[in-house]
Design an enzyme around this catalytic site. Sequence first.
Site: not given
Ligand code: GDP
Ligand code: IMO
Ligand code: MG
Length: 422
Positions: A12, A15, A39-40, A223
């Site tokens: 999270d 990416k 979840g991206h 991840q």
């Molecule tokens: P990922 O799994 O690495 O793609 O990241 P996620 O989407 O799960 O979580 C990143 C969160 O941060 C999301 O809600 C994005 O919309 C938000 N986000 C990403 N970059 C920025 C930033 O520079 N500033 C803010 N405020 N939110 C951001």
């Molecule tokens: P993105 O790509 C954040 C965490 C879960 C748990 C551990 C194992 O959005 O960054 P799993 O279901 O993979 O066996 O869970 O890994 N986890 C993540 N945490 N971002 C993710 O993906 C994750 N994918 C798995 O919360 O701690």
């Molecule tokens: Mg994510």
Amino acid sequence: MNTIITGLQWGDEGKGKIVDFLTESADLVIRSQGGNNAGHTVITKGVKYVLHLLPSGILWEHKLNVIGNGVVIDPGGLVEEIQRIESLGIVITPANLLISDRAHVVLPFHKELDAAREAALGSHQIGTTKRGIGPTYADKINRCGLRMADFNERTFVTDRITHRVAEANEILARYALPTFDAATVCGEVFTAFERLRPHVANTIPVLHAAWKAKQTLLFEGAQGTLLDVDFGTYPFVTSSNTTAGGACTGSGLPPLAIERVIGVCKAYTTRVGAGPFPTGDAGLSDYLHGLGREFGATTGRPRGCGWLDTVLLRFACMVNGVTGLAVTNLDGLDAYDTLQICTGYDIDGTLHTLPPAERHAWSRIVPVYETLPGWQCDTTACTRYPDLPAAAQRYLARFAALCGTPIAFVGVGPDRAQTLTA
Ligand code: GDP
Ligand code: IMO
Ligand code: MG
């Protein structure tokens, strides 16, 4: 430049947003590991897209997106995701989405087995996303999994599902979890596969042809490094190699195809699920949750938040060979007057600058902090790196020095446009 985008923390990091930003100058976007535990989030022109299995390049026209052999695919989940993204106006055809015929398949009972394993762990639960990721990769390594290519052999698939359902039901009954009927599982999985069939291909020669034709390849990691099954906070990890090496084994492209590794990290640290978190800070968590930030994109769970941890980042830069940092969510710290950066771990009186392997050492870590002044102004409207307040630039410079890696990009908001090039 052929680039791996990899997460440097516990996932999270943002990416999806960085992949989306860099897709403009790429031809192909490739996912090489993980499944719909990812979840991206990408926000552009006021529309929010959350992608789980589809590479984030799907939001751009005329880019080829590849789900590589290292990904585990929940066929029903992918069909739903395609429908959801199509309902937002994106057209998905075999011209912009290919799925590796070597990718392993998440079956409905894998998700329940994931829940059963968590139940068995009691107070030692990992806090998985319950998407069946661990049990599917376990079947792959145990050599009893099913791959997309197998679906052309109906009898083989039916027999294997029947056999695996019988084994799974024994375990599920022990935990009073729902059991499965093999014929129903086969029906569901074959129906979903038929929808995906036009996209399924031998993606390896496609990727090699693109590489040889000097097209630009972008690998979208899922991840993060501390969730990597080898380098993470084991056993509180996911079941794949999330680090840069996974891009090659999960796609069939060799290390020589890679020219750049961008490590994505937040300006602070977050973690969802169980496991050690040395710099976790309840005050920062409450503050960010109060702003409506840091809730998981896949499960909606609140993410724990904490100060920047350069012990973990230094290690992550090493194992990924990071050439540049993409620091996201800098704006999350806008209001703070002083900021902490963890520079080392004190474990029983000894200073460590890299994370330990021993499980028990994690609970004895006392983070060593350096305090820096905050900038206390809104950075979200900054459009160029030099526009950032001086204190923010100092924070980033110290960050980069402690990680031994230069800053390449900075995020000051969730929108595609809120990305600065350093
Ligand atoms: P990922 O799994 O690495 O793609 O990241 P996620 O989407 O799960 O979580 C990143 C969160 O941060 C999301 O809600 C994005 O919309 C938000 N986000 C990403 N970059 C920025 C930033 O520079 N500033 C803010 N405020 N939110 C951001
Ligand atoms: P993105 O790509 C954040 C965490 C879960 C748990 C551990 C194992 O959005 O960054 P799993 O279901 O993979 O066996 O869970 O890994 N986890 C993540 N945490 N971002 C993710 O993906 C994750 N994918 C798995 O919360 O701690
Ligand atoms: Mg994510």
